[in-house]
Design a protein around this motif. Structure first.
Motif, short mmCIF file in Angstrom:
data_model
loop_
_atom_site.label_atom_id
_atom_site.label_comp_id
_atom_site.label_asym_id
_atom_site.label_seq_id
_atom_site.Cartn_x
_atom_site.Cartn_y
_atom_site.Cartn_z
N THR A 136 0.82 -1.21 0.00
CA THR A 136 0.00 0.00 0.00
C THR A 136 0.85 1.26 0.00
O THR A 136 0.32 2.36 0.09
CB THR A 136 -0.94 0.02 1.22
N ARG A 137 2.17 1.08 -0.11
CA ARG A 137 3.08 2.23 -0.20
C ARG A 137 4.09 1.97 -1.31
O ARG A 137 4.71 0.91 -1.36
CB ARG A 137 3.82 2.45 1.13
N PHE A 138 4.25 2.93 -2.17
CA PHE A 138 5.20 2.82 -3.27
C PHE A 138 6.61 2.58 -2.74
O PHE A 138 7.37 1.77 -3.27
CB PHE A 138 5.12 4.09 -4.11
N SER A 139 6.97 3.28 -1.68
CA SER A 139 8.31 3.14 -1.11
C SER A 139 8.56 1.72 -0.62
O SER A 139 9.65 1.18 -0.79
CB SER A 139 8.50 4.14 0.03
N THR A 140 7.55 1.10 -0.02
CA THR A 140 7.69 -0.27 0.47
C THR A 140 7.83 -1.24 -0.70
O THR A 140 8.64 -2.18 -0.65
CB THR A 140 6.47 -0.66 1.32
N ALA A 141 7.04 -1.01 -1.74
CA ALA A 141 7.12 -1.86 -2.93
C ALA A 141 8.50 -1.79 -3.56
O ALA A 141 9.07 -2.81 -3.97
CB ALA A 141 6.05 -1.44 -3.93
N LYS A 142 9.08 -0.60 -3.64
CA LYS A 142 10.40 -0.44 -4.23
C LYS A 142 11.46 -1.16 -3.41
O LYS A 142 12.35 -1.82 -3.98
CB LYS A 142 10.74 1.05 -4.36
N ARG A 143 11.39 -1.06 -2.10
CA ARG A 143 12.36 -1.76 -1.25
C ARG A 143 12.27 -3.26 -1.47
O ARG A 143 13.29 -3.96 -1.52
CB ARG A 143 12.14 -1.39 0.22
N HIS A 144 11.05 -3.76 -1.57
CA HIS A 144 10.86 -5.19 -1.81
C HIS A 144 11.46 -5.61 -3.15
O HIS A 144 12.15 -6.64 -3.24
CB HIS A 144 9.36 -5.52 -1.79
N LEU A 145 11.23 -4.81 -4.18
CA LEU A 145 11.73 -5.15 -5.51
C LEU A 145 13.25 -5.11 -5.56
O LEU A 145 13.88 -5.95 -6.22
CB LEU A 145 11.13 -4.20 -6.54
N ILE A 146 13.84 -4.13 -4.92
CA ILE A 146 15.30 -4.05 -4.87
C ILE A 146 15.88 -5.29 -4.19
O ILE A 146 16.86 -5.87 -4.65
CB ILE A 146 15.75 -2.77 -4.15
N LYS A 147 15.24 -5.70 -3.11
CA LYS A 147 15.72 -6.85 -2.34
C LYS A 147 15.58 -8.15 -3.10
O LYS A 147 16.44 -9.04 -2.99
CB LYS A 147 14.96 -6.93 -1.01
N LEU A 190 5.36 -2.36 -12.12
CA LEU A 190 6.66 -1.71 -11.92
C LEU A 190 7.76 -2.50 -12.62
O LEU A 190 7.76 -3.73 -12.60
CB LEU A 190 6.97 -1.59 -10.43
N ALA A 191 8.69 -1.77 -13.22
CA ALA A 191 9.81 -2.41 -13.91
C ALA A 191 11.06 -1.57 -13.74
O ALA A 191 10.98 -0.34 -13.66
CB ALA A 191 9.49 -2.58 -15.39
N PRO A 192 12.23 -2.20 -13.66
CA PRO A 192 13.47 -1.44 -13.51
C PRO A 192 13.82 -0.73 -14.81
O PRO A 192 13.84 -1.34 -15.89
CB PRO A 192 14.50 -2.52 -13.16
N ALA A 193 14.11 0.55 -14.72
CA ALA A 193 14.43 1.35 -15.90
C ALA A 193 15.58 2.29 -15.57
O ALA A 193 15.73 2.75 -14.43
CB ALA A 193 13.22 2.16 -16.35
N ILE A 194 16.41 2.59 -16.56
CA ILE A 194 17.44 3.60 -16.37
C ILE A 194 16.75 4.93 -16.10
O ILE A 194 15.79 5.31 -16.78
CB ILE A 194 18.33 3.69 -17.62
N GLY A 195 17.21 5.64 -15.08
CA GLY A 195 16.52 6.83 -14.62
C GLY A 195 16.30 7.88 -15.69
O GLY A 195 15.24 8.52 -15.74
N VAL A 253 22.80 7.10 -14.45
CA VAL A 253 23.65 6.05 -13.89
C VAL A 253 22.96 5.35 -12.72
O VAL A 253 23.62 4.78 -11.85
CB VAL A 253 25.02 6.61 -13.45
N ARG A 254 21.65 5.36 -12.70
CA ARG A 254 20.94 4.64 -11.65
C ARG A 254 19.69 3.98 -12.23
O ARG A 254 19.15 4.40 -13.25
CB ARG A 254 20.56 5.57 -10.50
N ILE A 255 19.25 2.94 -11.56
CA ILE A 255 18.02 2.25 -11.90
C ILE A 255 16.88 2.79 -11.04
O ILE A 255 17.03 2.95 -9.82
CB ILE A 255 18.16 0.73 -11.69
N GLU A 256 15.77 3.10 -11.68
CA GLU A 256 14.57 3.55 -10.98
C GLU A 256 13.44 2.58 -11.29
O GLU A 256 13.52 1.78 -12.22
CB GLU A 256 14.21 4.97 -11.42
N TRP A 257 12.36 2.69 -10.51
CA TRP A 257 11.22 1.81 -10.73
C TRP A 257 10.15 2.55 -11.51
O TRP A 257 9.51 3.46 -11.03
CB TRP A 257 10.70 1.25 -9.40
N GLU A 258 10.03 2.14 -12.76
CA GLU A 258 9.12 2.77 -13.71
C GLU A 258 7.71 2.21 -13.57
O GLU A 258 7.51 0.98 -13.53
CB GLU A 258 9.65 2.50 -15.13
#
Length: 217
Positions: free
Chosen positions: A23-34, A127-132, A82-87
């Motif tokens: 229910t939080r974008f920030s939490t979802a991103k942390r999960h995906l990175i992990k 959500l998918a990893p994308a070059i920033g 030079v970084r990956i973001e969550w698109e």
């Protein structure tokens, strides 16, 4: 189809629904990175992704990505290149505009007041990893076909028409994009224009034909 393209199709385009809900974008991103697989590729360039501490960075050595803007207007290095973001494949702007909360205060208000929006924003199936840099350039542009060769980002085959506000993704990522749109439509009632639906169905069909033509009997 060359082997490396087949590998990209397998590692990037295949779309498996994830049961985890956030229910939080920030939490979802942390999960995906992990949980990001070691063979994951960036969605628009197919670049390998490396870990740098808690951050993810693209490896342009094999995919041939070159920044469209290596430096910012202020003359500083373009950190997003030079970084990956969550698109969000379906942009937050697109699904947010279909909710009343957006009309009453935009994304900030939706995050604050709408449980529906928070679920959509944090849905890892979209959500998918994308070059920033490419994530920024894509903005909330619609997907479509763009004339000319892909030269904006080195050998990366994504094309962005800023005037027409259209992005043409490379062939190997089109089914992933189409699947995400139809998932959001089925799960949250996302409205998709007839023209876009026809395009996405064509992309799904093209991927099935390509997969079938490379099946070893």
């Amino acid at each position: 189809m060359p082997y490396f393209i087949i590998a990209l199709v397998i590692s990037l385009v295949s779309f498996n629904l994830h049961s985890e809900q956030f229910t939080r974008f920030s939490t979802a991103k942390r999960h995906l990175i992990k949980t990001l697989p070691s063979d994951a590729k960036s969605i628009y360039c197919g670049c390998d992704i490396k870990r740098q501490g808690k951050k993810l960075i693209p490896d342009p050595s094999a995919c041939g990505y070159k920044p469209r803007n290596a430096v910012t207007r202020s003359g500083k290095p373009n950190a997003r290149a030079v970084r990956i973001e969550w698109e969000h494949i379906v942009p937050a702007w697109e699904f947010g505009h279909q909710l009343q909360c957006w009309q009453n205060g935009g994304r900030k208000n939706c995050v604050k007041t709408s449980e529906q929006f928070r679920k959509m924003e944090a849905d890892i199936n979209n959500l998918a990893p994308a070059i920033g840099e490419i994530n920024a350039d894509r903005s909330n542009y619609r997907f479509g076909m763009v004339a000319g060769n892909a030269t904006q980002y080195g050998s990366c085959q994504v094309k962005v028409n800023f005037k027409q506000r259209v992005v043409e993704p490379p062939a190997y990522s089109r089914k992933r994009i189409a699947d995400a749109y139809f998932y959001m439509q089925k799960t949250y009632g996302l409205k998709i224009s007839n023209k876009q639906q026809q395009l996405f169905k064509a992309w799904q069909n093209q991927a099935m034909i390509a997969k079938g033509s490379n099946t070893v009997l």
